[in-house]
Design an enzyme around this catalytic site. Structure first.
Site, PDB file in Angstrom:
ATOM      1  N   SER A 143      14.648   3.977  -8.601  1.00  0.00           N
ATOM      2  CA  SER A 143      14.786   2.734  -7.040  1.00  0.00           C
ATOM      3  C   SER A 143      15.268   1.169  -8.208  1.00  0.00           C
ATOM      4  O   SER A 143      15.278   0.189  -7.420  1.00  0.00           O
ATOM      5  CB  SER A 143      13.511   2.757  -6.583  1.00  0.00           C
ATOM      6  OG  SER A 143      12.143   2.939  -7.244  1.00  0.00           O
ATOM      7  N   LYS A 182      13.101  -8.092 -10.949  1.00  0.00           N
ATOM      8  CA  LYS A 182      14.082  -8.893 -10.745  1.00  0.00           C
ATOM      9  C   LYS A 182      13.619 -10.388 -11.378  1.00  0.00           C
ATOM     10  O   LYS A 182      13.049 -11.059 -11.745  1.00  0.00           O
ATOM     11  CB  LYS A 182      14.305  -9.402  -8.536  1.00  0.00           C
ATOM     12  CG  LYS A 182      14.565  -8.341  -7.934  1.00  0.00           C
ATOM     13  CD  LYS A 182      15.629  -7.987  -7.701  1.00  0.00           C
ATOM     14  CE  LYS A 182      16.188  -7.395  -6.973  1.00  0.00           C
ATOM     15  NZ  LYS A 182      15.547  -5.893  -6.491  1.00  0.00           N
TER      16      LYS A 182
END
Lengths: 224, 224
Positions: A143, A182
């Site tokens: 993921s 991120k």
DNA sequence: ATTCTAAAAGAACGCTCGTTCTATGTCAAA
DNA sequence: TTTGACATAGAACGAGCGTTCTTTTAGAAT
């Protein structure tokens, strides 16, 4: 009181000599070997300077023990990565990181650390951060592909709940119910989270619903 | 002649003790400290066993030198990663890897290695391979994205021109005129090169036009 | 039964090495 | 000029520590 951390040129030479000596021989030098190397004719003077270096935090000594000297603080942190005279930091691998759950960080990282769950990390990968503040998580699943991170990778994190713009963070997103890695950019009331993968689009979330778990320092892929 | 590399239980205990001692104190133990730790009442017997361990390649000794013992061969290579009693291998960073050019490997890696171009690598990342056979390349550009490798990553390679199926290789493709990192599968006269990224398609090339530059051992991303 | 080798103990020797004490020189502050 | 902290030298002491030699025991091979 005079500056206590300042060390003299001679003391710097002692540290430099000790680095290469330990690196080459595998054991520390004696007082007399140090004296000969740096041009000090008296053992008491070497002893004197060694104690200064202990005061300044560069060394530790074990009393009445031959070669009982140990390097603590590197003279030039940038060069430590090519020198094994210092111990390589070992970082606790405290769990996994999956998209579907927040990372769980034990409040007290110092305890119940199994020896088998320590991973050795090159000093240069910590960017000068105190190793005791760093922990590692193993990535489970694919993921994190948008962060260029694959299954089995090891992520080094520093526990912190605020970061600067552009740094990579591990965040828990309330609305999506997932953990993600991120690049972080604060944009007023909301947050832009930019994937490391250059062709992928950023996501925007409300700052209140974005919980920073830690800052990502580096990524290791042990075997491919 | 009897088996020379076999070591006794007592000798294994000596190695284990030395690992933890050096790790904790920063200097090797004396003969008498070893004896006390492993239950040998005579210094000559410790000396006897140490010489056996030297013969078996586990240790090096410096004659007539206090604590002049150095660990060479780890007892259990898998556990070395949590132990700094052994020196961390330093791997030469000998160049860059870009899609547009074959990797250039100097014939003699032992020479002209600048100290500043050595990177410290955890032993566990080498999978038991002799560090002298390993070199590192820095990835330039985003062309390795399909291998989950980004700009600035460091790739650890072992110089070899044949690999087993499934291993990741650095190959030069004549027809495309580029270097790429893929998982290698020999399929008769041709070769299937499978990207690490799970959603990307393999490419097929003629085995004769596919030049293996080395096997990829691991990937390091120093900072993110 | 004899021989050979590995393994271990213990003691003695002598160099190794940290510690300590005294003495000398330097330099800046009072 | 005197004082005091800092730096250096030299020597002597004593414990630390590796080496070596002699014995003894156990087991395997002949």
């Amino acid at each position: 009181m005079r500056e206590r951390n300042k060390i003299s040129e001679k003391q710097r030479n002692i540290l430099r000599f000790m680095e290469t000596f330990i690196d080459q021989k595998g054991y520390p030098p004696t007082i007399r070997q140090i004296g000969e190397a740096v041009g000090i004719d008296s053992t008491s003077v070497v002893n004197y300077n060694l104690n200064k270096l202990v005061q300044a935090g560069y060394l530790e000594r074990t009393g009445r023990t031959s070669r009982g000297i140990r390097l603590i603080k590197p003279l030039n942190p940038r060069r430590v990565s090519v020198n094994s005279a210092y111990n390589t930091p070992r970082i606790p691998l405290i769990g996994q990181i999956v998209a579907s759950a927040p990372v769980s960080i034990p409040e007290d990282m110092g305890h119940h650390i199994d020896d088998d769950n320590l991973i050795e990390v090159p000093v240069s990968f910590l960017n000068g951060i105190d190793p005791s503040e760093v922990f590692a998580l193993k990535v489970k699943g694919d993921s994190m592909i948008d962060a260029m991170i694959s299954d089995g990778d090891i992520v080094l994190l520093r526990r912190q709940d605020t970061v600067s713009d552009g740094q990579m963070v591990a965040v828990w997103l309330d609305e999506r119910g997932e953990t993600t890695l991120k690049h972080f950019f604060a944009e007023g009331p909301r947050v832009r989270l930019q994937p490391a993968h250059p062709t992928m689009s950023p996501i925007y979330v409300d700052a209140a619903h974005c919980h920073i778990q830690g800052r990502v320092l580096s990524v290791l892929r042990p075997s491919v």
